[in-house]
Design a protein around this motif. Structure first.
Motif, PDB file in Angstrom:
ATOM      1  N   LEU A  39       0.858  -1.198   0.000  1.00 29.73           N
ATOM      2  CA  LEU A  39       0.000   0.000   0.000  1.00 29.73           C
ATOM      3  C   LEU A  39       0.891   1.245   0.000  1.00 29.73           C
ATOM      4  O   LEU A  39       1.658   1.482   0.938  1.00 29.73           O
ATOM      5  N   ILE A  40       0.765   2.020  -1.079  1.00 28.62           N
ATOM      6  CA  ILE A  40       1.554   3.250  -1.245  1.00 28.62           C
ATOM      7  C   ILE A  40       0.612   4.439  -1.089  1.00 28.62           C
ATOM      8  O   ILE A  40      -0.459   4.467  -1.707  1.00 28.62           O
ATOM      9  N   GLY A  41       0.988   5.404  -0.293  1.00 24.83           N
ATOM     10  CA  GLY A  41       0.173   6.613  -0.141  1.00 24.83           C
ATOM     11  C   GLY A  41       1.038   7.847  -0.216  1.00 24.83           C
ATOM     12  O   GLY A  41       2.263   7.784  -0.057  1.00 24.83           O
ATOM     13  N   LEU A 238      -1.695   2.289  -5.225  1.00 23.13           N
ATOM     14  CA  LEU A 238      -1.043   3.599  -5.175  1.00 23.13           C
ATOM     15  C   LEU A 238      -2.162   4.623  -4.995  1.00 23.13           C
ATOM     16  O   LEU A 238      -2.993   4.792  -5.893  1.00 23.13           O
ATOM     17  N   VAL A 239      -2.202   5.280  -3.836  1.00 27.52           N
ATOM     18  CA  VAL A 239      -3.364   6.096  -3.491  1.00 27.52           C
ATOM     19  C   VAL A 239      -2.934   7.521  -3.133  1.00 27.52           C
ATOM     20  O   VAL A 239      -2.125   7.728  -2.213  1.00 27.52           O
ATOM     21  N   GLU A 240      -3.512   8.498  -3.825  1.00 28.97           N
ATOM     22  CA  GLU A 240      -3.172   9.891  -3.516  1.00 28.97           C
ATOM     23  C   GLU A 240      -3.840  10.329  -2.210  1.00 28.97           C
ATOM     24  O   GLU A 240      -5.050  10.170  -2.029  1.00 28.97           O
ATOM     25  N   THR A 241      -3.006  10.875  -1.349  1.00 29.61           N
ATOM     26  CA  THR A 241      -3.427  11.224   0.009  1.00 29.61           C
ATOM     27  C   THR A 241      -2.846  12.595   0.341  1.00 29.61           C
ATOM     28  O   THR A 241      -1.684  12.869   0.008  1.00 29.61           O
ATOM     29  N   HIS A 242      -3.641  13.418   0.995  1.00 22.21           N
ATOM     30  CA  HIS A 242      -3.187  14.776   1.316  1.00 22.21           C
ATOM     31  C   HIS A 242      -3.819  15.163   2.648  1.00 22.21           C
ATOM     32  O   HIS A 242      -4.993  14.863   2.882  1.00 22.21           O
ATOM     33  N   GLY A 253      -9.147  17.052  -6.132  1.00 19.68           N
ATOM     34  CA  GLY A 253     -10.455  16.385  -6.076  1.00 19.68           C
ATOM     35  C   GLY A 253     -10.402  14.893  -5.807  1.00 19.68           C
ATOM     36  O   GLY A 253     -11.391  14.296  -5.365  1.00 19.68           O
ATOM     37  N   GLN A 254      -9.260  14.272  -6.108  1.00 18.43           N
ATOM     38  CA  GLN A 254      -9.159  12.817  -5.940  1.00 18.43           C
ATOM     39  C   GLN A 254      -8.324  12.419  -4.725  1.00 18.43           C
ATOM     40  O   GLN A 254      -8.139  11.230  -4.459  1.00 18.43           O
ATOM     41  N   SER A 255      -7.825  13.416  -3.996  1.00 20.09           N
ATOM     42  CA  SER A 255      -6.944  13.102  -2.863  1.00 20.09           C
ATOM     43  C   SER A 255      -7.758  12.711  -1.643  1.00 20.09           C
ATOM     44  O   SER A 255      -8.745  13.365  -1.307  1.00 20.09           O
ATOM     45  N   LEU A 256      -7.324  11.658  -0.976  1.00 26.22           N
ATOM     46  CA  LEU A 256      -7.991  11.214   0.246  1.00 26.22           C
ATOM     47  C   LEU A 256      -7.381  11.911   1.454  1.00 26.22           C
ATOM     48  O   LEU A 256      -6.186  12.202   1.477  1.00 26.22           O
ATOM     49  N   THR A 257      -8.202  12.131   2.469  1.00 24.95           N
ATOM     50  CA  THR A 257      -7.682  12.601   3.751  1.00 24.95           C
ATOM     51  C   THR A 257      -7.012  11.411   4.436  1.00 24.95           C
ATOM     52  O   THR A 257      -7.274  10.253   4.074  1.00 24.95           O
TER      53      THR A 257
END
Ligand code: PEP
Ligand code: MN
Length: 279
Positions: A39-41, A238-242, A253-257
């Motif tokens: 799991l990549i964030g 691979l998950v965009e996280t911010h 718009g696609q970034s997860l908390t």
């Protein structure tokens, strides 16, 4: 049935009869292609030292084992934020030092392969570069594992041939990343080709992961696509996280908390165990 590339065009990428799965290790603890999913964030782009550090800590707390973040960003418009470049690499290195998370980051230009390789634990080839053959050759000459994204209009066989460039140059550590393709339907940013994950897992011995963020383009659908990916046999996500998605300089718009990222991890762990894997 679709025409296939002759086998002689992708001999290194294709699975030979009876050949097992190739493992692509990143560190002693993180390895693609085994029972355990990776799991990549992390954010789309490295924006500042505090942003990448705060996000790295959140990714680690949420169960991520690897950190993503672009120092060079491929943007549609030349007037959009292009990334912090060398400074971004330094910020990533500091975040790794603080968290122990290995780093994957994009290299856009063959001339930057050396400098990015000095810092990155894994080199990302973005969708727009999947057929940049000089770049593929250049990363093939390094000893860094390569995350090869699918182009938005790349067939599976063209994608395999892109991997072949890296393998043929001497680098055996390639991981495929499905991130959605362009179809007639623009409801979501792209259409996640879950079928391609299943097909590739048959065709190649190399690991295959999924980026549900660029497929969805909308934070509300990222977890559902991630669950589908794990069910289909993906070797990682691979998950965009911010930490503050609304302020993100790219792909807000696609970034997860961090909370949504941790929730995704919990849900995908359940799916992983249902298909005999671990997340
Ligand atoms: C990214 O991972 O931030 C990215 C630019 O992805 P892609 O190349 O899949 O568009
Ligand atoms: Mn992005």
């Amino acid at each position: 049935m679709a025409a296939e590339l002759p086998k002689k065009q992708t001999p290194l990428a294709l699975r030979k009869p009876g050949q097992g799965n190739t493992l692509v290790p990143i560190t002693p603890d993180v390895c693609f292609g085994g029972e355990k999913l990776v799991l990549i964030g992390g954010p789309c782009a490295v924006e500042s030292q505090s942003q990448i550090l705060e996000t790295a800590l959140a990714v680690k707390n949420g169960g991520g084992v690897m950190l993503r973040g672009g120092a060079w960003k491929p943007r549609t418009s030349p007037y959009d934020f292009q990334g912090l470049k060398e400074e971004g690499l330094l910020f990533l290195a500091k975040a790794r030092e603080a968290t122990g998370l290995p780093i994957v980051t994009e290299v856009l230009d063959p001339r930057d392969v050396a400098i990015v390789s000095e810092v990155a634990d894994m080199l990302q080839i973005g969708s727009r570069s999947v057929q940049n053959f000089p770049l593929l050759r250049e990363v093939g000459l390094t000893n860094k594992p390569v995350l090869l994204k699918r182009g938005m209009m790349t067939t599976v066989d063209e994608w395999l041939a892109a991997a072949e460039y890296i393998l043929a140059a001497g680098n055996a550590n390639v991981v495929f990343c499905e991130r959605g393709i362009r179809t007639f339907d623009s409801t979501l940013r792209n259409t996640l080709d879950v079928g391609a994950v299943a097909v590739l897992k048959q065709k190649t011995h190399l690991p295959v992961i999924v980026d549900p963020s660029h497929a969805a383009g909308d934070f509300r659908y990222v977890a559902a696509l991630a669950r589908a990916a794990v069910a289909a046999g993906a070797d990682g996500l691979l998950v965009e996280t911010h930490c503050h998605p609304a302020d993100a300089l790219s792909d807000a718009g696609q970034s997860l908390t961090p909370e949504q990222f941790a929730q995704l991890k919990t849900e995908c762990s359940a799916v992983a165990s249902a298909v005999g894997r671990v997340l």
